[in-house]
Design a protein around this motif. Structure first.
Motif, PDB file in Angstrom:
ATOM      1  N   VAL A  79     -35.642-112.080  63.871  1.00 44.51           N
ATOM      2  CA  VAL A  79     -36.631-111.148  63.321  1.00 44.51           C
ATOM      3  C   VAL A  79     -37.091-111.615  61.941  1.00 44.51           C
ATOM      4  CG1 VAL A  79     -37.000-108.786  62.496  1.00 44.51           C
ATOM      5  CG2 VAL A  79     -35.836-109.178  64.669  1.00 44.51           C
ATOM      6  N   ASN A 120     -27.857-107.468  79.991  1.00 42.13           N
ATOM      7  CA  ASN A 120     -29.148-107.183  80.608  1.00 42.13           C
ATOM      8  C   ASN A 120     -29.080-107.217  82.131  1.00 42.13           C
ATOM      9  OD1 ASN A 120     -28.781-109.971  80.561  1.00 42.13           O
ATOM     10  ND2 ASN A 120     -30.965-110.413  80.514  1.00 42.13           N
ATOM     11  N   GLU A 148     -37.336-109.613  71.656  1.00 36.22           N
ATOM     12  CA  GLU A 148     -36.936-110.604  72.660  1.00 36.22           C
ATOM     13  C   GLU A 148     -36.352-109.854  73.853  1.00 36.22           C
ATOM     14  OE1 GLU A 148     -33.752-111.809  73.564  1.00 36.22           O
ATOM     15  OE2 GLU A 148     -32.777-110.240  72.384  1.00 36.22           O
ATOM     16  N   ASN A 188     -27.576-113.173  77.374  1.00 29.52           N
ATOM     17  CA  ASN A 188     -28.098-114.183  76.461  1.00 29.52           C
ATOM     18  C   ASN A 188     -26.935-115.119  76.110  1.00 29.52           C
ATOM     19  OD1 ASN A 188     -26.572-112.618  74.746  1.00 29.52           O
ATOM     20  ND2 ASN A 188     -28.292-111.801  73.576  1.00 29.52           N
ATOM     21  N   PHE A 196     -33.676-109.618  75.721  1.00 37.88           N
ATOM     22  CA  PHE A 196     -32.371-108.950  75.830  1.00 37.88           C
ATOM     23  C   PHE A 196     -32.454-107.558  75.212  1.00 37.88           C
ATOM     24  CE2 PHE A 196     -28.002-107.930  74.709  1.00 37.88           C
ATOM     25  CZ  PHE A 196     -27.290-108.355  75.815  1.00 37.88           C
ATOM     26  N   VAL A 197     -32.998-107.506  74.000  1.00 33.52           N
ATOM     27  CA  VAL A 197     -33.149-106.230  73.298  1.00 33.52           C
ATOM     28  C   VAL A 197     -34.126-105.322  74.054  1.00 33.52           C
ATOM     29  CG1 VAL A 197     -34.062-105.176  71.182  1.00 33.52           C
ATOM     30  CG2 VAL A 197     -32.508-107.115  71.029  1.00 33.52           C
ATOM     31  N   VAL A 254     -25.240-108.472  61.718  1.00 36.89           N
ATOM     32  CA  VAL A 254     -26.176-109.049  62.675  1.00 36.89           C
ATOM     33  C   VAL A 254     -25.776-110.507  62.861  1.00 36.89           C
ATOM     34  CG1 VAL A 254     -28.080-107.458  62.230  1.00 36.89           C
ATOM     35  CG2 VAL A 254     -27.868-109.543  60.863  1.00 36.89           C
ATOM     36  N   ASP A 255     -26.258-111.097  63.977  1.00 33.01           N
ATOM     37  CA  ASP A 255     -25.941-112.492  64.273  1.00 33.01           C
ATOM     38  C   ASP A 255     -24.434-112.750  64.309  1.00 33.01           C
ATOM     39  OD1 ASP A 255     -28.733-113.160  64.339  1.00 33.01           O
ATOM     40  OD2 ASP A 255     -28.728-113.146  62.160  1.00 33.01           O
ATOM     41  N   PHE A 286     -27.136-105.845  65.813  1.00 30.69           N
ATOM     42  CA  PHE A 286     -28.573-105.601  65.956  1.00 30.69           C
ATOM     43  C   PHE A 286     -28.827-104.764  67.211  1.00 30.69           C
ATOM     44  CE2 PHE A 286     -32.956-106.528  67.097  1.00 30.69           C
ATOM     45  CZ  PHE A 286     -33.605-106.519  65.871  1.00 30.69           C
ATOM     46  N   VAL A 287     -28.228-105.185  68.294  1.00 29.88           N
ATOM     47  CA  VAL A 287     -28.378-104.461  69.563  1.00 29.88           C
ATOM     48  C   VAL A 287     -27.746-103.064  69.462  1.00 29.88           C
ATOM     49  CG1 VAL A 287     -27.617-104.437  71.982  1.00 29.88           C
ATOM     50  CG2 VAL A 287     -28.570-106.519  71.006  1.00 29.88           C
ATOM     51  N   GLY A 290     -33.113-107.260  59.454  1.00 30.53           N
ATOM     52  CA  GLY A 290     -33.304-108.066  60.643  1.00 30.53           C
ATOM     53  C   GLY A 290     -32.223-109.096  60.877  1.00 30.53           C
ATOM     54  N   ASN A 291     -32.147-109.558  62.133  1.00 29.62           N
ATOM     55  CA  ASN A 291     -31.296-110.703  62.431  1.00 29.62           C
ATOM     56  C   ASN A 291     -32.114-111.974  62.161  1.00 29.62           C
ATOM     57  OD1 ASN A 291     -33.055-110.731  64.563  1.00 29.62           O
ATOM     58  ND2 ASN A 291     -31.540-110.220  66.131  1.00 29.62           N
ATOM     59  N   ALA A 292     -31.537-113.127  62.424  1.00 27.35           N
ATOM     60  CA  ALA A 292     -32.212-114.385  62.085  1.00 27.35           C
ATOM     61  C   ALA A 292     -33.581-114.486  62.771  1.00 27.35           C
ATOM     62  CB  ALA A 292     -31.316-115.562  62.474  1.00 27.35           C
ATOM     63  N   VAL A 331     -34.442-114.374  77.756  1.00 23.56           N
ATOM     64  CA  VAL A 331     -33.465-114.089  76.709  1.00 23.56           C
ATOM     65  C   VAL A 331     -33.453-115.292  75.772  1.00 23.56           C
ATOM     66  CG1 VAL A 331     -32.023-112.488  78.022  1.00 23.56           C
ATOM     67  CG2 VAL A 331     -31.562-114.950  78.134  1.00 23.56           C
ATOM     68  N   ASP A 332     -32.930-115.084  74.561  1.00 25.22           N
ATOM     69  CA  ASP A 332     -32.874-116.143  73.556  1.00 25.22           C
ATOM     70  C   ASP A 332     -34.244-116.751  73.277  1.00 25.22           C
ATOM     71  OD1 ASP A 332     -30.020-115.892  73.371  1.00 25.22           O
ATOM     72  OD2 ASP A 332     -29.852-116.969  75.247  1.00 25.22           O
ATOM     73  N   VAL A 373     -39.302-104.795  66.806  1.00 22.37           N
ATOM     74  CA  VAL A 373     -38.059-104.024  66.825  1.00 22.37           C
ATOM     75  C   VAL A 373     -37.118-104.563  65.744  1.00 22.37           C
ATOM     76  CG1 VAL A 373     -36.001-103.378  68.154  1.00 22.37           C
ATOM     77  CG2 VAL A 373     -38.246-103.504  69.274  1.00 22.37           C
ATOM     78  N   ASN A 374     -36.633-103.662  64.895  1.00 19.68           N
ATOM     79  CA  ASN A 374     -35.763-104.106  63.808  1.00 19.68           C
ATOM     80  C   ASN A 374     -34.658-103.088  63.548  1.00 19.68           C
ATOM     81  OD1 ASN A 374     -34.808-105.748  61.786  1.00 19.68           O
ATOM     82  ND2 ASN A 374     -36.717-105.833  60.646  1.00 19.68           N
ATOM     83  N   ASN A 375     -33.640-103.517  62.820  1.00 23.78           N
ATOM     84  CA  ASN A 375     -32.520-102.610  62.534  1.00 23.78           C
ATOM     85  C   ASN A 375     -32.695-101.873  61.204  1.00 23.78           C
ATOM     86  OD1 ASN A 375     -32.112-105.004  61.114  1.00 23.78           O
ATOM     87  ND2 ASN A 375     -29.895-104.788  61.096  1.00 23.78           N
ATOM     88  N   GLY A 376     -33.929-101.730  60.775  1.00 22.61           N
ATOM     89  CA  GLY A 376     -34.230-100.988  59.555  1.00 22.61           C
ATOM     90  C   GLY A 376     -35.718-101.118  59.298  1.00 22.61           C
ATOM     91  N   GLU A 433     -38.149 -99.236  63.883  1.00 22.11           N
ATOM     92  CA  GLU A 433     -36.757 -98.856  64.112  1.00 22.11           C
ATOM     93  C   GLU A 433     -36.688 -98.187  65.475  1.00 22.11           C
ATOM     94  OE1 GLU A 433     -33.645 -97.671  61.191  1.00 22.11           O
ATOM     95  OE2 GLU A 433     -35.417 -96.777  60.285  1.00 22.11           O
ATOM     96  N   LYS A 448     -29.860 -95.798  67.531  1.00 20.23           N
ATOM     97  CA  LYS A 448     -31.063 -95.116  67.039  1.00 20.23           C
ATOM     98  C   LYS A 448     -31.974 -94.667  68.175  1.00 20.23           C
ATOM     99  CE  LYS A 448     -30.985 -97.067  62.448  1.00 20.23           C
ATOM    100  NZ  LYS A 448     -31.484 -98.171  61.614  1.00 20.23           N
ATOM    101  N   ASN A 501     -27.385-101.235  66.831  1.00 21.77           N
ATOM    102  CA  ASN A 501     -28.243-100.391  66.009  1.00 21.77           C
ATOM    103  C   ASN A 501     -29.410 -99.850  66.835  1.00 21.77           C
ATOM    104  OD1 ASN A 501     -30.657-100.130  63.947  1.00 21.77           O
ATOM    105  ND2 ASN A 501     -28.766 -99.955  62.794  1.00 21.77           N
TER     106      ASN A 501
END
Lengths: 337, 337
Positions: B195, A184, B230, A192, B232-233, A150-151, A232-233, B191-193, B150-151, B182-185, B215, A239, A235
């Motif tokens: 999250v 996007n 955010e 982004n 973008f996701v 991630v990141d 992250f994206v 999470g990324n920074a 975004v961002d 929304v998270n990667n687990g 997830e 899923k 994943n």
């Protein structure tokens, strides 16, 4: 004559371990003479399964281990502490050059940590991405990275694009694979901060066939061979792909069972529909390669049955024969010069 | 007696404008006595469509405009230059308090820019999110933000969670809506920074019912009422939702037409399946509210037919009657104190 490919297989990882893993390994060596499997795990559990099977014995060796990394365990700690686990022992076989590849359906986090810490990255590779093939209307697309990092930064994404292109060209036989970046919007000014920084780097790179932004709605249509994004994206994409597909299929099944008339119809459409839906099942394409490591690590689904394990093991032969890692080394170093 | 809700409708925005937009507006005023529509657009094109329709004339007024913002136009420039476009004029009606809400199927970028620049944000709201309802196995979930920003930063996501909760509670009647990020687990340490920074803030916030990580594979199952991410996701999730659904449905249709037997079956399952798939069609739920602005802006799909426009207009009544914006003002200011 082609060289033998030696694949370490973690017999204890995954929801259906060890039975389905061992069966998958027996099937793989039965299908190809070019594979030797080193099966790591609890011998007391593995040996009775092997005894009941029929396979070329000289192509499969067991290595007894005493520990198992569970799905719920914290990855870093597990890799550090469980030195005699089926996963860590299998990874060390790759690290020491005793195996060319590793197949596991175990704890994803532990596979990612162990891949970087035990197997190690190819010199010059800054981040190692997990890159599953996802089904599309036209075949498959490589999604890179789907969650190993991630990141990530722009430079990492450029390396992902190169590694993914090499994989799709060598393994899937796609000449000059089309690379897209998840965005996007389709326009160049979209994105982004990370995408805006990465886009011109990909565009300027002559070693890949960058075709622009991939809007998420266009991913399933299959217009790209390699789709690059940060983990992250990726994943979320992987899923959600599985989640929307599963929910929709279960709704359709429920809908078909809702009236007498539709039940009759369901009986008639079932065989044709089964074939169709099979093409959209991620398990059909084997595990996801974890690229950029000193050796190949393939992560199968936690829910893997024998068939997916067999596919994952067979996939390692082509990876080895096509010398993917040497191609990656050359491509990465070319950029560094 | 309930107060009249005045809805400005951009008659020229979207792929099927103005015919479907005008028809949708006529249907909305025919269905509810509590709505007045102000239709902005090219009178020469709108009036013949109105003349052919049957609707309560006193509830619909046309306002002639001379320009149209096309889908392909650069948003910032278009909003700045086309002062007499159907979209800009409609937005000014909201800004000046002459309309409570705006419904448009036009250029998304222009709607987002115009929403912030012309309509303006509620005092204290740092970013205005676009929040569509997405279909799930159990009903609908609000996805906030799906691409307006975004961002975004952690503080913005906390505001999104509050605005989304107010919307789901007041408009959809869901008591104490369950909020996920929304998270990667599923685990808290994932999470990324962004999250990782946002998670504890959401957990500590007593005004929302935060239930943890979502997830992506669990989004379609419908275990969350509000899903925060955010833009973008969120954009990836929304578009992939539509993309996977559309691809899978088209594959299923093709599969059903592949043999004589399956064709017969298709005829029998069709009516039941049609109802099922309707629940998974994003157009059924009207447009996406653009929350946190001084007035409501609803963005309908570019491909909107009359039905979606009608749903979007009717949705504005409840938004107005439930005083969503006053509730948002109170909730945002409470945090600022």
């Amino acid at each position: 004559m082609s060289k033998m490919t030696i694949v370490a297989v973690d017999a204890m990882g995954g929801d259906n371990a060890p039975a389905e893993i061992v069966k998958g390994a027996m099937e793989a060596v039965s299908r190809s003479k070019d594979i030797k499997v080193l099966l790591t795990g609890d011998l007391q559990k593995i040996e009775p399964i092997l005894a009941a099977g029929n396979y070329p014995k000289e192509q499969l060796t067991c290595i007894g281990t005493t520990e198992v990394i569970e799905t719920s365990e914290a990855p870093v700690l597990a890799i550090k502490r469980k030195k005699d686990s089926s996963l860590v022992v299998a990874m060390k076989l790759v690290k020491e050059g005793k195996a060319d590849a590793l197949v596991t359906a175990g704890n994803t986090g532990a596979v990612l940590v162990g891949g970087q810490v035990i197997v190690g990255r190819i010199k010059g590779v800054e981040r190692a991405p997990l890159a599953p093939l996802i089904p599309t209307a036209k075949g498959v697309t490589l999604l890179i990275d789907c969650g190993a990092n991630v990141d990530a930064r722009a430079g990492h994404l450029v390396q992902f694009a190169k590694m993914g292109s090499i994989y799709m060209e060598s393994i899937m036989g796609i000449k000059n694979p089309k690379v897209g970046i998840v965005n996007n919007g389709a326009e160049e000014e979209k994105g982004n901060a990370l995408v805006k920084e990465t886009f011109p780097l990909l565009k300027a790179n002559k070693e890949i066939n960058f075709v622009g932004s991939a809007e998420a709605r266009d991913i399933p249509s299959g217009d790209f061979d390699v789709i690059v994004c940060e983990g992250f994206v990726g994943n979320v994409i992987l899923k959600l792909y599985e989640g929307v597909g599963a929910t929709l299929i279960s709704l359709i099944k429920k809908g078909m069972m809702s009236t007498f008339r539709s039940k009759m119809g369901a009986l008639l459409v079932k065989p044709a529909l089964k074939d169709t839906l099979k093409t959209f099942d991620t398990a059909e394409y084997g595990g996801a390669p974890f690229l950029g490591l000193n050796g190949l690590v393939v992560k199968s689904h936690g829910s893997s049955q024998a068939g997916e394990i067999t596919n994952s093991i067979l996939q390692c032969v082509k990876f080895n024969e096509e010398k993917i890692n040497e191609k990656i080394k050359v491509a990465i170093q070319k950029t560094e010069e």
